[in-house]
Design a protein around this motif. Structure first.
Motif, PDB file in Angstrom:
ATOM      1  N   ARG A 630       0.814  -1.219   0.000  1.00  0.00           N
ATOM      2  CA  ARG A 630       0.000   0.000   0.000  1.00  0.00           C
ATOM      3  C   ARG A 630       0.852   1.277   0.000  1.00  0.00           C
ATOM      4  O   ARG A 630       0.325   2.375   0.060  1.00  0.00           O
ATOM      5  CB  ARG A 630      -0.901   0.010   1.236  1.00  0.00           C
ATOM      6  N   ALA A 631       2.144   1.140  -0.085  1.00  0.00           N
ATOM      7  CA  ALA A 631       3.050   2.275   0.066  1.00  0.00           C
ATOM      8  C   ALA A 631       2.758   3.372  -0.952  1.00  0.00           C
ATOM      9  O   ALA A 631       2.411   3.109  -2.110  1.00  0.00           O
ATOM     10  CB  ALA A 631       4.495   1.815  -0.071  1.00  0.00           C
ATOM     11  N   THR A 632       2.910   4.607  -0.487  1.00  0.00           N
ATOM     12  CA  THR A 632       2.730   5.777  -1.357  1.00  0.00           C
ATOM     13  C   THR A 632       4.018   6.557  -1.552  1.00  0.00           C
ATOM     14  O   THR A 632       4.028   7.563  -2.252  1.00  0.00           O
ATOM     15  CB  THR A 632       1.667   6.711  -0.766  1.00  0.00           C
ATOM     16  N   ALA A 633       5.078   6.110  -0.892  1.00  0.00           N
ATOM     17  CA  ALA A 633       6.359   6.818  -1.000  1.00  0.00           C
ATOM     18  C   ALA A 633       7.494   5.818  -0.930  1.00  0.00           C
ATOM     19  O   ALA A 633       7.368   4.734  -0.358  1.00  0.00           O
ATOM     20  CB  ALA A 633       6.499   7.869   0.101  1.00  0.00           C
ATOM     21  N   VAL A 634       8.608   6.213  -1.532  1.00  0.00           N
ATOM     22  CA  VAL A 634       9.837   5.419  -1.492  1.00  0.00           C
ATOM     23  C   VAL A 634      10.889   6.236  -0.755  1.00  0.00           C
ATOM     24  O   VAL A 634      10.984   7.454  -0.926  1.00  0.00           O
ATOM     25  CB  VAL A 634      10.323   5.064  -2.911  1.00  0.00           C
ATOM     26  N   ILE A 635      11.662   5.567   0.064  1.00  0.00           N
ATOM     27  CA  ILE A 635      12.672   6.240   0.882  1.00  0.00           C
ATOM     28  C   ILE A 635      14.056   5.695   0.532  1.00  0.00           C
ATOM     29  O   ILE A 635      14.266   4.478   0.544  1.00  0.00           O
ATOM     30  CB  ILE A 635      12.386   6.039   2.377  1.00  0.00           C
ATOM     31  N   LEU A 636      14.973   6.596   0.218  1.00  0.00           N
ATOM     32  CA  LEU A 636      16.367   6.230  -0.039  1.00  0.00           C
ATOM     33  C   LEU A 636      17.196   6.623   1.174  1.00  0.00           C
ATOM     34  O   LEU A 636      17.152   7.769   1.623  1.00  0.00           O
ATOM     35  CB  LEU A 636      16.905   6.951  -1.275  1.00  0.00           C
ATOM     36  N   THR A 637      17.947   5.666   1.708  1.00  0.00           N
ATOM     37  CA  THR A 637      18.782   5.924   2.881  1.00  0.00           C
ATOM     38  C   THR A 637      20.207   5.492   2.583  1.00  0.00           C
ATOM     39  O   THR A 637      20.446   4.339   2.202  1.00  0.00           O
ATOM     40  CB  THR A 637      18.259   5.164   4.111  1.00  0.00           C
ATOM     41  N   PHE A 638      21.137   6.427   2.760  1.00  0.00           N
ATOM     42  CA  PHE A 638      22.557   6.164   2.553  1.00  0.00           C
ATOM     43  C   PHE A 638      23.262   6.298   3.906  1.00  0.00           C
ATOM     44  O   PHE A 638      23.122   7.324   4.580  1.00  0.00           O
ATOM     45  CB  PHE A 638      23.159   7.151   1.556  1.00  0.00           C
ATOM     46  N   LEU A 639      24.004   5.261   4.279  1.00  0.00           N
ATOM     47  CA  LEU A 639      24.715   5.290   5.553  1.00  0.00           C
ATOM     48  C   LEU A 639      26.165   5.711   5.345  1.00  0.00           C
ATOM     49  O   LEU A 639      26.840   5.220   4.431  1.00  0.00           O
ATOM     50  CB  LEU A 639      24.681   3.920   6.219  1.00  0.00           C
ATOM     51  N   VAL A 640      26.638   6.610   6.209  1.00  0.00           N
ATOM     52  CA  VAL A 640      28.000   7.129   6.134  1.00  0.00           C
ATOM     53  C   VAL A 640      28.665   6.891   7.473  1.00  0.00           C
ATOM     54  O   VAL A 640      28.052   7.064   8.531  1.00  0.00           O
ATOM     55  CB  VAL A 640      27.995   8.637   5.790  1.00  0.00           C
ATOM     56  N   ASN A 641      29.928   6.488   7.436  1.00  0.00           N
ATOM     57  CA  ASN A 641      30.668   6.239   8.676  1.00  0.00           C
ATOM     58  C   ASN A 641      30.776   7.502   9.514  1.00  0.00           C
ATOM     59  O   ASN A 641      30.960   8.602   8.986  1.00  0.00           O
ATOM     60  CB  ASN A 641      32.071   5.708   8.366  1.00  0.00           C
ATOM     61  N   ASN A 642      30.680   7.316  10.816  1.00  0.00           N
ATOM     62  CA  ASN A 642      30.802   8.428  11.760  1.00  0.00           C
ATOM     63  C   ASN A 642      31.988   8.148  12.681  1.00  0.00           C
ATOM     64  O   ASN A 642      32.357   6.990  12.898  1.00  0.00           O
ATOM     65  CB  ASN A 642      29.525   8.569  12.579  1.00  0.00           C
ATOM     66  N   TYR A 643      32.566   9.206  13.225  1.00  0.00           N
ATOM     67  CA  TYR A 643      33.761   9.050  14.044  1.00  0.00           C
ATOM     68  C   TYR A 643      33.669   9.911  15.299  1.00  0.00           C
ATOM     69  O   TYR A 643      33.182  11.040  15.258  1.00  0.00           O
ATOM     70  CB  TYR A 643      35.025   9.429  13.254  1.00  0.00           C
ATOM     71  N   HIS A 644      34.187   9.366  16.383  1.00  0.00           N
ATOM     72  CA  HIS A 644      34.279  10.150  17.616  1.00  0.00           C
ATOM     73  C   HIS A 644      35.317  11.252  17.470  1.00  0.00           C
ATOM     74  O   HIS A 644      35.163  12.338  18.025  1.00  0.00           O
ATOM     75  CB  HIS A 644      34.644   9.220  18.776  1.00  0.00           C
ATOM     76  N   ASN A 645      36.372  10.971  16.715  1.00  0.00           N
ATOM     77  CA  ASN A 645      37.379  11.975  16.393  1.00  0.00           C
ATOM     78  C   ASN A 645      36.860  12.825  15.243  1.00  0.00           C
ATOM     79  O   ASN A 645      36.862  12.404  14.094  1.00  0.00           O
ATOM     80  CB  ASN A 645      38.698  11.305  16.021  1.00  0.00           C
ATOM     81  N   LYS A 646      36.400  14.031  15.546  1.00  0.00           N
ATOM     82  CA  LYS A 646      35.725  14.851  14.554  1.00  0.00           C
ATOM     83  C   LYS A 646      36.641  15.288  13.419  1.00  0.00           C
ATOM     84  O   LYS A 646      36.150  15.697  12.363  1.00  0.00           O
ATOM     85  CB  LYS A 646      35.114  16.083  15.226  1.00  0.00           C
ATOM     86  N   THR A 647      37.942  15.207  13.612  1.00  0.00           N
ATOM     87  CA  THR A 647      38.853  15.596  12.524  1.00  0.00           C
ATOM     88  C   THR A 647      38.776  14.638  11.346  1.00  0.00           C
ATOM     89  O   THR A 647      39.197  14.982  10.242  1.00  0.00           O
ATOM     90  CB  THR A 647      40.300  15.647  13.052  1.00  0.00           C
ATOM     91  N   LYS A 648      38.233  13.457  11.565  1.00  0.00           N
ATOM     92  CA  LYS A 648      38.100  12.483  10.488  1.00  0.00           C
ATOM     93  C   LYS A 648      36.842  12.706   9.648  1.00  0.00           C
ATOM     94  O   LYS A 648      36.629  11.996   8.659  1.00  0.00           O
ATOM     95  CB  LYS A 648      38.073  11.062  11.054  1.00  0.00           C
ATOM     96  N   LEU A 649      36.015  13.665  10.041  1.00  0.00           N
ATOM     97  CA  LEU A 649      34.728  13.856   9.375  1.00  0.00           C
ATOM     98  C   LEU A 649      34.803  14.788   8.179  1.00  0.00           C
ATOM     99  O   LEU A 649      33.781  15.040   7.543  1.00  0.00           O
ATOM    100  CB  LEU A 649      33.697  14.393  10.375  1.00  0.00           C
ATOM    101  N   GLY A 650      35.991  15.313   7.868  1.00  0.00           N
ATOM    102  CA  GLY A 650      36.103  16.262   6.765  1.00  0.00           C
ATOM    103  C   GLY A 650      35.543  15.760   5.453  1.00  0.00           C
ATOM    104  O   GLY A 650      34.693  16.426   4.834  1.00  0.00           O
ATOM    105  N   PRO A 651      35.958  14.592   4.971  1.00  0.00           N
ATOM    106  CA  PRO A 651      35.407  14.087   3.693  1.00  0.00           C
ATOM    107  C   PRO A 651      33.892  13.890   3.745  1.00  0.00           C
ATOM    108  O   PRO A 651      33.203  14.177   2.766  1.00  0.00           O
ATOM    109  CB  PRO A 651      36.147  12.752   3.512  1.00  0.00           C
TER     110      PRO A 651
END
Length: 1415
Positions: A630-651
Motif C-alpha cells: 500500500r506504500a505511497t512513498a519510497v525512501i532512499l537511505t545512505f549510511l556514512v561512517n561516523n567518528y568520535h574523532n571529529k577531525t576524520k569527518l572532513g570528507p
C-alpha cells in the motif's frame, strides 16, 4: 532526528549476508541460503532396506547432480545395505536412535556420501536451530528417518523418476512423504520461537520462505521445505502429506517429539526462555495504568479549582460587604468607608480659583502618551493628613526609613556628579564598553543541539560520550523521501486474487527513483571524494580490498532487484496464466527480505519498513503483517561512517554539502508527479545556523518600531513651533544604544571568561534588555519633565534631585532582575544557564550605564533644550517661545480622572479580585495538562528544506530507532557462570540480560522495546561449535583467516566444555577476535564482523588471549513519533537496564566476585529528550529560585518591608501561572525554550510590579485605598507607555518571523508576558494593594512632618529674600490660599512643593495656628 528514518537499518546490515542468486548460472559453493536448510536435507537420499519382507528402501546412493550443484538420489527398491564405518560416524552424530538396542550390523537405505551431504546441510540448519536442542532434535529425527530408514516404502511414495542421457542413469525427481499431524505440529511448536540473535529475528523468518515467521504455520513450513519451484535449494519436489491415519498402504511417519521446555536428555537442558516461551518464568502481573483523577466524571483538578474559586470568592465577598463593622477602623480603611471621619485635609491646591479638586496628582504631562508623575512620591505633594498620633515607630520602621534616606542621598550625590561632568562620564563609559566589547571576538556560539540542551554532566551526555568513545558514534545518514503524488494505485491480478498496489509501485515512478539514486551515488566521484570513500560497507575488510560504491549500504526498494533494470523488467507466466512481474517479486521479498534473490547489491537485506512509506494508517504500529504494497512513498537511505574523532569527518562533511546542493537543485526543478524531501546528517545544525540569520530583518524591524516609539513618546509635543526642540530623538537613540551596549558588554565579558553563547542569547537578550531598560528610561525622563526646576536651582542640581527620586526604584527593579537571572544559572541545562548568566550581567550593566551615561546624556539634552537648539541638529537654534508647563497629557488625564476613580470603587475592586482569582484558578486547573517536549518541526523555519523532511518523516517513516544495552567493562566473559548473566541460550540465567530484554519486547506498548536484543555471545557460541568450519587461522603465523579462504589456512581446534558445549576459557579468549573479524555468508551465518565488529571491545595480551571489555546488546524501540513517546521510551529503557544491573551484580556477589558492573541504555535521541524527564522539577526549581531572589532583594531595598515583598511575589507568581494557562490554551509546550521565557517573564514582571509597589510604600496617604490610587495615578501611565506600548509593537512584528520558534515561543509567549503583566500591574496590583498593601511606616510619617515644618521655615526665608508677593497661612475655611513657592526637599520621597508660581501657601501641620506672613 534523522535516525528514525533508518531505525531498523543497522541491525539488518550488520547481520549475516549472502551473495545474490543469479538465474541460469550454477550456484557457487558460497551461495547464500537461509530458506534452504531443511528442504535440502530432505531431498537427497533413498534406499530400501526392510527389516521385514513388507517394507523396503526407495533410494540408495547419489547418481545425479543438477545444473545448480544439487545432488539427486538413485531410485532403488530393495533391502537396506550395510553402512560403512565412516558413514556410521555421521549417523551416530545426528541419528542416535538408529543405535538403540543391539545392532550387530548397521544397515540403512543411505550410503556414506548421502550422510556427508546430510551432515553438511544439517549443520547449516543447526547454525540457526541448535540454540534450542529440542527443536533441532525433533526436526532432524524425520530427516534421519526418510533419508536412511530401512522401511522407507512405509511412508515414502516416489512420484517422478527422470533419466539423465549423459550419464545414462535414472534419478528421483519427486516424492510424497506421509507424515503425522502430531509430529508436524509438535516440531513446529518447538521451533517457532527460536531466535537468530545477529538479526533480532526468528529462525522461521529465514526458513519459512515468503511467509516468514509471522504468517508461518506447520503446513506452510513443511511445504516450503519441499517446494522445488519456490526454493532453489530443493533438488526435487517433496510433497508432505499430513495425516494421522493410514492412507492406501502408507503409514504416516510420526516420531515422538520433545517439547522445547524439556531437555532431550538429562544432560541437556531445555531451550532457553528466549527460544521457548514455555521455559520463561511466569511474569508478575502488569501494574494497572494510573487512573485519571476525576470527580463526578470530570477532571478532578478542574473541579477542585472551581470549588476553591467559588468558596474563596464567596468568603471574600461576604467579608468585604457583609461582615465588616462600620466602627471597625481597619475594615473601614480596607473598604474606604467613612474616610472623612478619620482624615482631615490640610491643604488644597488652587487652579486659578478657590474650587477644590481631588489631588491624585496635578502635575503637567506634556506628551499625550506619557505620564508626568514620578515613580517615587513627589516632593511637591500638597495634600497632607491631619496630625494623628501614630505611636512610636518600631526598629524595623526606623531601619527602613533610614535605608530610604541613605539611598536617596547617595543617588542625589551620584546624579549631580554625572550631570556636572557629562563628557567625562561618557568618555569613561565608552572606554569601558569598548574594552569589554573587545571580548566578543573570543566568543563561541554553540549551535550543536547536544551542547545546548544537555548538561555535560547529565547522565545521557556522559553515557553518549562513553558509547561514542568505545564504539564510535551512530552512523551519519543521508535520506531522501520521494512521494508518488501524481500517480494512482495499481491493481495487479494474481492467482491468489487481485492485489492493490499503492502509487509508489508505478513503473515510471520507480524508474525515476532509480535515476535519482544513481545520480546521488555519483556525487563527488569525479573529484575523487565519492560515496565509496565515506560510506558504511559492513562486508569489506583487509581481505576484500578497497570498497566500491556497490558495497555501500543503501536502503532502497531497488535493492530487491539488485539495482538492475533487467532484473526489474523480467516477467513470466504462472501455471494459471497470470503475469508474474516486478510486483510479484516485491511481494516475495517483503515477506522474507533475507531471501537470496532479494538481497541488495551490497550483499545484505533491505528492510521494507525503511525503504517504503505510507503503508500504515494513522496511529497504526508496525506489527503482524504490514501491507507494504500500500506504500505511497519510497525512501532512499545512505549510511556514512561516523567518528568520535571529529577531525576524520572532513570528507563526509564535504560530501554531504555536495549532496545538499545537488538535492536543492533537483527539487528546484519541476517534477509534477513527485514530491521530494531530503536531509543529511549536517542539515539540522546548518539550518539552525542559517535560521539565526534569516530572521535578522524581522528582529531589526521590531527594534526599529520600538525605537521610533521611544523617540516619539519621550518627546514633549507642545506646539508645532517647538516640535524639533522638545523632541527626544537623540536622547531616545542614546538610551537604546546604552541598552545595546550593555548587551555588548555582557557578551564581551563572558567571551573573555570563555562561557559559550547561544542563539537564544543573541535573539532574546537584546529584547529583554530593551524591555527593562526602556522602562527605566521612561521613568527617569518623565520624572525629570514632571519635576520643574526650582528658582535659583541649576540644571545639575535639578537632575541630581530627579535621580535621587527614581534611583532607589531603578536599583530595586534592576537588582531584583539581575539576581533572578544569576540564580537561574544554577540550572544544569547549558542553554538556560548561559542565558541566565548573559541576561543577568546585561541587566546589571544596563543599570550602571543608565545611572551614569544616560544621566549625562540627559544633562546634555537638558542644556540643549534650554538653549532652544534643535534635536538631532543641535547646531541649529529654534524660536524662543513661552510654553504653558501646566498642561496635562491625554493618557495621564485618562488615568487620573477616569480610570483610577473607577478602579478604586468598592464594587469594582471586589469584582477585580474575583475575576483575577477565577483566572488564576483556571490556569492552575490546566497547567498539569501542558504538554512537555518540543516538536522537532518547530525547530526549523518555514522555508527550510529540513522542515519539509520532518513533515514527511512523521508521515512516512514506520520503524523505531535502534537502541543499545551497553555493558561496561569488568566481567570475565570466558567463565561460563559469567556468560550465563548476559546470554540468552541454553544454561543462561532466567534473569540474564538477553532474557530480560526479550521479556520486555513481549510487551512493547509498555516497554517501547520492539525486538529482542542481538547477543554476540550467543552467536559466538554457535560460530565456534566443533566441525562448523567457521574458525580458521593462517598456518604460517597463526593469525586470523577468513573461513572462505582455504589455501594456507587450517581449522581452529576449539576445545569444548562437555557440560555446557561452550569453548573452554582459554579458547574463548583466543578465538573471540577471530569471530569479530569473520564476515558472514551461507556457510557461516553467525560470523560476527558485520553485526558485532564495532560492538565488542577487547584487548589482546602478550599470550594472544583477548579480554573482552565494554560491549553492547542491540535492540529496537517501537515507532516513536511524539516527544512523549521519546522520553517515555528512555524512561522505560532505564528501568530495564537498572533491573539488569541489579540482577547481574547480585549474581556476581553470590558467585564470590568483588566487582560490580553497570548496564545502561543508549540511543541517539536520548541526549535530546532526557531533559523532559525532569522538565517539571527543573521548571519549578528555576522559577522558585528566581522568585526567592526577587523577594529577598525587594525586602532589603524597600527597608525590610515584608508586606510589599509578599505583594510583589504574589503578583509575579500570578502572572507566571496565568502564562502557564496561556501555554495550554495556545498549544505552547514546556521545554527549555519556554523555560527561558518563563524565567524572563519573572524578570519583566518585576517592572510591572516593583515601581508601583515602591510608590505605594513611600506614599504618606492615610488609607490603603488612597495610597493605591495615588501610586496608580503617578505610575500607571508610565507603566503603560514605558513597558506595554513599547513592547507591544515590537512583539507584533515577531508574528511575521519565518522561524516557527519565534512565532510560537517568542511571539505568543512575549505577547502573553506583556499583556498579562500589564493587566496584573495596572488592574490587579493596585486593587491588591488597596486591601493588603504595606501599612504606613511611622518613621516615614514622622520624617515627613518634620520635613514640612522645615520647609515652612525655609519658605519664609526664601520669601523674605526675594520680596515676592504676599503669602498667607491661615487655618479655617476663610483662610486664603495661593500657590506655594517651590523649594527642593532633601527627602524627595516626602511631600514637598510644586514650583508653579511665585506665590504660595502652606498650612501648618499642627492645625493649631493660623499665621499670615508676607514677603
Amino acid at each position: 532526528m534523522s535516525l528514525i528514518a533508518f531505525s531498523g537499518l543497522k541491525r539488518r546490515t550488520e547481520n549475516w549476508y549472502y551473495r545474490k542468486y543469479r538465474s541460469n548460472e550454477c550456484i557457487p559453493s558460497e551461495l547464500l541460503s537461509i530458506n534452504w536448510m531443511l528442504v535440502l536435507l530432505i531431498l537427497w537420499f533413498s534406499g530400501q532396506c526392510a527389516n521385514s519382507e513388507e517394507y523396503h528402501c526407495m533410494w540408495y546412493g547419489q547418481c545425479n547432480m543438477d545444473a545448480f550443484g544439487r545432488y539427486q538420489n538413485c531410485p532403488y527398491e530393495g533391502s537396506a545395505k550395510e553402512l560403512e564405518v565412516d558413514g556410521q560416524k555421521y549417523l551416530k552424530k545426528w541419528c542416535p536412535h538408529f543405535f538403540e538396542g543391539e545392532v550387530p550390523v548397521m544397515k540403512t537405505c543411505c550410503d556414506t556420501k548421502q550422510l556427508k551431504t546430510m551432515d553438511q546441510n544439517i549443520l547449516l540448519a543447526a547454525a540457526f536451530l541448535q540454540r534450542c536442542p529440542s527443536c533441532l532434535h525433533n526436526l532432524v529425527r524425520h530427516i534421519c528417518d526418510f533419508t536412511c530408514a530401512v522401511d522407507q516404502s512405509r511412508f515414502i511414495n516416489v512420484t517422478d523418476v527422470e533419466h539423465n542421457d549423459d550419464t545414462g542413469k535414472d534419478y528421483v525427481n519427486g516424492i510424497e512423504v506421509y507424515i503425522g499431524d502430531n509430529y508436524m505440529n509438535g516440531t513446529y511448536d518447538s521451533c517457532k520461537q527460536v531466535s537468530v540473535p545477529s538479526t533480532s529475528r526468528l529462525a522461521l523468518d529465514l526458513m519459512c520462505g515468503e511467509w516468514g515467521a509471522s504468517r508461518c504455520s506447520p503446513k506452510k513450513w513443511f511445504t516450503y521445505m519441499g517446494e522445488a519451484e519456490g526454493n532453489p535449494f530443493v533438488p526435487f519436489q517433496i510433497t508432505y502429506i499430513e495425516t494421522n491415519k493410514t492412507l492406501d498402504k502408507y503409514v504416516p511417519l510420526n516420531p515422538s517429539i520433545t517439547p522445547c521446555s524439556k531437555g532431550i536428555s538429562p544432560a541437556v537442558p531445555a531451550c532457553s526462555c528466549v527460544d521457548c516461551e514455555a521455559s520463561c518464568p511466569t511474569p508478575p502481573p502488569e501494574p494497572e495504568p494510573p487512573k485519571p483523577f476525576t470527580i463526578f466524571g470530570l477532571d478532578g483538578v478542574s473541579v477542585v479549582m472551581a470549588i476553591i474559586w467559588f468558596v474563596g470568592s464567596l468568603v471574600f465577598l461576604t467579608v468585604v460587604f457583609c461582615c465588616c463593622d462600620n466602627d471597625n477602623t481597619i475594615a473601614n480603611l480596607v473598604r474606604g468607608d467613612r474616610a472623612e471621619e478619620i482624615r482631615h485635609t490640610v491643604g488644597r491646591r488652587l487652579a486659578g480659583s478657590n474650587q477644590s479638586r481631588i489631588a491624585l496628582g496635578a502635575d503637567e504631562e506634556e506628551s499625550p502618551l506619557q505620564s508626568k508623575r514620578s515613580s517615587v512620591m513627589s516632593a511637591e505633594e500638597e495634600e497632607s493628613t491631619k496630625r494623628v498620633d501614630h505611636g512610636s515607630p518600631s526598629f524595623l520602621e526606623k531601619l527602613g526609613a533610614g535605608t530610604d534616606a541613605l539611598l536617596e542621598e547617595f543617588f542625589q550625590w551620584w546624579g549631580t556628579g554625572c550631570a556636572r561632568h557629562p563628557w567625562l562620564v561618557l568618555f569613561v563609559g565608552l572606554c569601558v564598553v569598548t574594552g569589554m566589547g573587545h571580548g566578543i571576538k573570543y566568543i563561541k556560539v554553540t549551535t550543536n543541539p547536544v551542547e545546548l540542551w544537555a548538561s555535560p554532566h547529565s547522565r545521557s551526555r556522559v553515557e553518549r560520550e562513553y558509547f561514542d568513545s568505545h564504539f564510535e558514534p551512530f552512523y551519519r545518514t543521508e535520506q531522501v523521501i520521494i512521494q508518488a503524488s501524481g500517480y494512482k494505485s495499481i491493481v495487479h491480478n494474481t492467482s491468489n486474487g487481485p492485489i492493490v498496489f499503492g502509487p509508489a509501485f508505478n513503473e515510471t515512478f520507480l524508474m525515476t527513483v532509480l535515476s535519482l539514486q544513481k545520480e546521488i551515488e555519483k556525487i563527488g566521484k569525479e573529484e575523487g571524494n565519492g560515496l565509496e570513500k565515506i560510506c558504511f560497507a559492513p562486508l569489506t575488510s583487509q581481505f576484500t580490498g578497497p570498497p566500491h560504491v556497490e558495497q555501500c549500504v543503501v536502503q532502497s526498494v531497488w535493492g530487491y532487484f539488485q539495482d538492475s533494470e533487467d532484473t526489474f523488467n523480467e516477467t513470466d507466466t504462472d501455471p494459471e496464466g497470470f503475469v508474474v512481474n516486478y510486483l510479484d517479486h516485491f511481494v516475495k521479498c517483503t515477506q522474507n527480505y533475507y531471501n537470496p534473490e532479494c538481497l541488495a547489491e551490497y550483499g545484505g537485506p533491505v528492510d521494507p519498513a525503511i525503504a517504503l512509506g505510507g503503508f500504515l494508517d494513522a496511529g497504526e504500529i508496525l506489527e503482524g503483517e504490514p501491507r507494504y504494497e500500500r506504500a505511497t512513498a519510497v525512501i532512499l537511505t545512505f549510511l556514512v561512517n561516523n567518528y568520535h574523532n571529529k577531525t576524520k569527518l572532513g570528507p563526509a562533511l564535504e560530501w554531504e554539502q555536495k549532496f545538499i546542493e545537488f538535492m536543492k537543485n533537483y527539487t528546484a526543478q519541476p517534477h509534477p508527479d513527485i514530491e521530494v524531501a531530503f536531509t543529511s546528517e549536517r542539515s539540522i545544525e546548518d539550518e539552525l545556523d542559517r535560521e539565526s540569520h534569516s530572521d535578522v530583518s524581522t528582529i531589526l524591524v521590531s527594534y526599529i518600531i520600538m525605537f521610533a516609539y521611544i523617540a516619539i513618546a519621550l518627546g514633549q509635543i507642545r506646539t508645532c513651533s517647538r516640535l524639533l526642540i522638545d523632541s527626544k530623538v537623540t536622547l531616545g537613540l542614546g538610551g537604546v544604544l546604552i541598552v545595546l551596549a550593555s548587551v555588548v558588554c555582557s557578551v564581551g565579558l563572558f567571551g573573555f571568561i570563555g562561557v559559550p553563547a547561544t542563539l537564544i542569547i543573541i535573539e532574546v537578550i537584546p529584547f529583554l534588555a530593551l524591555a527593562v531598560g526602556v522602562d527605566n528610561i521612561f521613568i527617569l525622563v518623565q520624572t525629570h519633565q514632571r519635576e520643574p526646576r526650582h528658582p535659583n536651582e541649576s540644571h545639575v542640581s535639578h537632575i541630581g534631585r530627579v535621580v535621587a527620586q527614581v534611583g532607589p526604584s531603578m536599583l530595586l527593579t534592576s537588582l531584583s532582575e539581575s539576581c533572578c537571572f544569576f540564580l537561574g544559572a544554577l540550572s544544569d541545562m547549558p542553554a538556560v544557564r548561559a542565558f541566565a548568566l548573559y541576561a543577568g550581567m546585561a541587566l546589571l550593566i544596563d543599570f550602571l550605564l543608565q545611572i551614569t551615561c544616560f544621566v549625562s546624556l540627559l544633562a546634555l539634552d537638558t542644556i540643549r533644550q534650554a538653549e532652544n537648539r534643535l534635536d538631532v541638529c543641535c547646531f541649529l537654534h529654534g524660536p524662543k517661545s513661552e510654553v504653558d508647563s501646566n498642561s496635562e497629557g491625554i493618557l495621564y488625564k485618562l488615568f487620573k480622572l477616569l480610570y483610577v476613580p473607577l478602579l478604586m470603587k468598592s464594587v469594582v475592586r471586589a469584582a477585580v479580585m474575583v475575576v483575577f482569582f477565577g483566572w488564576l484558578c483556571t490556569s492552575i486547573a490546566v497547567i498539569p495538562d501542558i504538554e512537555v517536549g518540543l516538536d522537532q518541526e518547530l525547530s526549523m523555519s518555514e522555508d527550510s528544506y529540513v522542515l519539509k523532511y520532518f513533515k514527511n518523516m512523521s508521515r512516512y517513516l514506520s520503524i523505531g530507532p535502534p537502541m543499545y544495552f551497553v555493558v561496561k567493562g569488568g566481567l570475565n566473559y570466558s567463565e561460563p557462570e559469567v556468560q550465563n548473566l548476559v546470554c540468552g541460550g541454553q544454561y543462561c540465567n532466567l534473569d540474564s540480560l538477553s532474557t530480560q530484554v526479550y521479556l520486555a519486547s513481549k510487551n512493547p506498548k509498555r516497554t517501547y522495546i520492539a525486538r529482542a536484543a542481538a547477543s554476540w555471545i550467543d552467536d559466538y557460541m554457535d560460530w565456534s561449535a566443533p566441525n562448523s568450519g567457521c574458525c580458521k587461522f593462517f598456518t604460517q603465523n597463526n593469525s586470523f583467516c577468513p573461513h572462505n579462504i582455504h589455501s594456507g589456512c587450517s581449522d581452529c581446534v576449539v576445545h569444548i566444555d562437555n557440560k555446557t558445549n561452550r569453548p573452554i576459557p582459554v579458547d574463548f579468549e583466543k578465538f573471540v577476535p577471530f569471530f569479530l573479524q569473520d564476515n558472514p555468508d551461507e556457510n557461516c551465518a553467525k560470523a560476527g564482523h558485520a553485526a558485532y565488529g564495532q560492538g565488542v571491545r577487547y584487548k589482546v595480551d602478550e599470550h594472544g588471549l583477548a579480554q573482552v571489555g565494554a560491549n553492547y546488546f542491540m535492540a529496537y524501540h517501537t515507532i516513536l513519533k511524539t516527544s512523549k513517546d521519546y522520553y517515555k521510551s528512555l524512561k522505560s529503557a532505564r528501568t530495564i537496564s537498572a533491573n539488569v544491573t541489579d540482577s547481574i551484580n547480585s549474581h556476581l556477589k553470590a558467585l564470590g566476585y568483588s566487582t560490580t558492573i553497570e548496564v545502561f541504555p543508549y540511543s541517539v535521541f536520548y541526549v535530546f529528550y532526557e531533559q523532559y524527564l525532569t522538565t517539571w522539577p527543573d521548571t519549578l526549581f528555576s522559577l522558585g529560585v528566581s522568585l526567592a531572589a526577587i523577594f529577598v532583594v525587594t525586602f532589603l531595598l524597600m527597608g525590610l518591608d515584608v508586606f510589599s515583598s509578599i505583594v510583589v511575589i504574589i503578583t509575579i507568581t500570578m502572572i507566571v501561572v496565568n502564562i502557564g494557562g496561556l501555554m495550554y490554551w495556545w498549544h505552547i509546550t514546556l521545554n527549555a525554550v519556554s523555560l527561558v521565557n518563563l524565567v524572563m517573564a519573572i524578570g519583566i514582571s518585576v517592572e510591572f510590579c516593583s515601581h508601583l509597589v515602591h510608590t505605594f510604600a513611600v506614599s504618606v496617604k492615610e488609607t490603603r485605598v488612597q495610597r493605591a490610587a495615588d501610586a496608580l495615578t503617578r505610575m500607571g501611565s508610565s507603566i503603560f507607555s514605558g513597558i506595554t506600548l513599547t513592547k507591544f509593537g515590537g512583539i507584533l512584528v515577531l508574528g511575521f518571523a519565518k522561524s516557527q520558534i519565534f512565532q510560537v515561543f517568542y511571539f505568543r509567549m512575549y505577547l502573553g508576558i506583556v499583556l498579562f503583566g500589564a493587566a496584573h500591574g495596572l488592574i490587579f496590583l493596585p486593587v491588591l494593594l488597596s486591601y493588603i498593601g504595606s501599612p504606613m511606616n511611622k518613621a516615614k510619617v514622622a520624617n515627613h512632618e518634620r520635613h514640612m515644618q522645615r520647609l515652612q521655615i525655609q519658605d519664609n526665608a526664601a520669601c523674605g529674600e526675594t520680596s515676592l508677593n504676599r503669602v498667607s497661612i491661615s487655618m479655617g475655611k476663610g483662610g486664603s490660599e495661593t500657590a506655594d513657592l517651590g523649594m527642593w526637599s532633601p527627602h524627595p520621597h516626602l511631600p514637598g512643593r510644586n514650583d508653579v508660581s511665585e506665590t504660595g501657601t502652606y498650612r501648618s501641620l499642627s492645625g493649631q495656628l493660623s499665621t499670615e506672613f508676607s514677603c
